[in-house]
Scaffold this motif. Structure first.
Motif, PDB file in Angstrom:
ATOM      1  N   THR A 108       0.097  29.335  99.503  1.00 17.49           N
ATOM      2  CA  THR A 108      -0.092  29.819 100.869  1.00 17.49           C
ATOM      3  C   THR A 108      -0.975  28.899 101.702  1.00 17.49           C
ATOM      4  O   THR A 108      -1.103  29.095 102.903  1.00 17.49           O
ATOM      5  N   LYS A 168       1.160  38.959 100.988  1.00 17.18           N
ATOM      6  CA  LYS A 168       0.618  38.529  99.695  1.00 17.18           C
ATOM      7  C   LYS A 168       0.734  39.721  98.752  1.00 17.18           C
ATOM      8  O   LYS A 168       0.330  40.828  99.104  1.00 17.18           O
ATOM      9  N   ARG A 192       5.251  41.180  91.761  1.00 17.76           N
ATOM     10  CA  ARG A 192       6.180  40.228  92.381  1.00 17.76           C
ATOM     11  C   ARG A 192       7.543  40.283  91.696  1.00 17.76           C
ATOM     12  O   ARG A 192       7.636  40.475  90.495  1.00 17.76           O
ATOM     13  N   ILE A 219       6.025  28.997 106.037  1.00 15.14           N
ATOM     14  CA  ILE A 219       5.929  28.980 104.583  1.00 15.14           C
ATOM     15  C   ILE A 219       5.921  27.535 104.113  1.00 15.14           C
ATOM     16  O   ILE A 219       6.734  26.723 104.564  1.00 15.14           O
ATOM     17  N   ASN A 257       6.919  26.638  98.340  1.00 14.92           N
ATOM     18  CA  ASN A 257       6.762  28.059  98.005  1.00 14.92           C
ATOM     19  C   ASN A 257       8.152  28.713  97.997  1.00 14.92           C
ATOM     20  O   ASN A 257       8.516  29.476  98.881  1.00 14.92           O
ATOM     21  N   SER A 306       8.582  32.683  98.198  1.00 19.47           N
ATOM     22  CA  SER A 306       8.472  33.266  99.544  1.00 19.47           C
ATOM     23  C   SER A 306       9.675  32.900 100.404  1.00 19.47           C
ATOM     24  O   SER A 306      10.171  33.731 101.165  1.00 19.47           O
TER      25      SER A 306
END
Length: 183
Positions: free
Chosen positions: A34, A94, A100, A129, A133, A136
């Motif tokens: 992030t 988050k 997740r 993003i 990542n 995401s």
């Protein structure tokens, strides 16, 4: 705030959520993807942040919680006023590592986007993003966001540069399936 999705409730941040929020900040894996920081942050620092949260019109800061256990925070989701004069806001999410890939993030994003388009009358929601990542990026793509552009680069903590992918979704392309939530 209480926004109810299929699997999650987005609720107001409460003092009981501070440990979970602190663990998200201190997680080096999250910081890496992030662009955040995982440096030493104390509980006192976290509480000072919590108590000093300003209220910006159009900002929503919520805890993502399982509908069955709304007192337990699974993560955080933010809708930033960013460019609310033009009907656009930025979304951040988050999640705790343990939840997740289980559909909570997708439901949280979908319900917040629906709320933003239906209740707040926003026209566009975007998310920035980091290129690497992939989790995401896939999450936002599953939620109907489209890659708009890649910015050249931005400075990272470790001194490296990474491209930033800008994803967006506009109310006119929000799926008919999701529009039904507004009715």
């Amino acid at each position: 705030m209480k926004i109810v999705g299929n699997r999650v409730i987005l609720r107001t941040i409460e003092e009981q959520d501070q440990e979970m929020l602190l663990s998200l900040i201190k997680d080096p894996e999250i910081a890496k993807v992030t662009g955040g920081y995982s440096g030493p942050i104390s509980y006192g620092h976290q509480m000072n942040w919590f108590r000093s949260l300003p209220d910006f019109p159009g900002d929503l800061r919520g805890i993502i919680a399982d509908k069955k256990h709304p007192e337990i925070g699974l993560g955080i989701i933010l809708l930033s006023h960013g460019n609310s004069q033009k009907g656009a806001s930025e979304i951040y999410i988050k999640l705790r590592k343990s939840v997740r890939g289980k559909g909570y993030g997708q439901d949280a994003i979908n319900v917040l986007v629906s709320y933003a388009f239906c209740e707040l009358q926003l026209n566009c929601i975007y998310s920035n993003i980091l290129e690497y990542n992939m989790a995401s990026r896939r999450l936002f793509e599953k939620c109907g966001f489209q890659l708009e552009k890649m910015d050249k680069s931005r400075f990272e903590q470790d001194g490296n540069y990474a491209k930033v992918c800008s994803y967006k979704i506009v109310s006119s392309t929000w799926s008919d399936r999701m529009r039904k939530i507004c009715i």
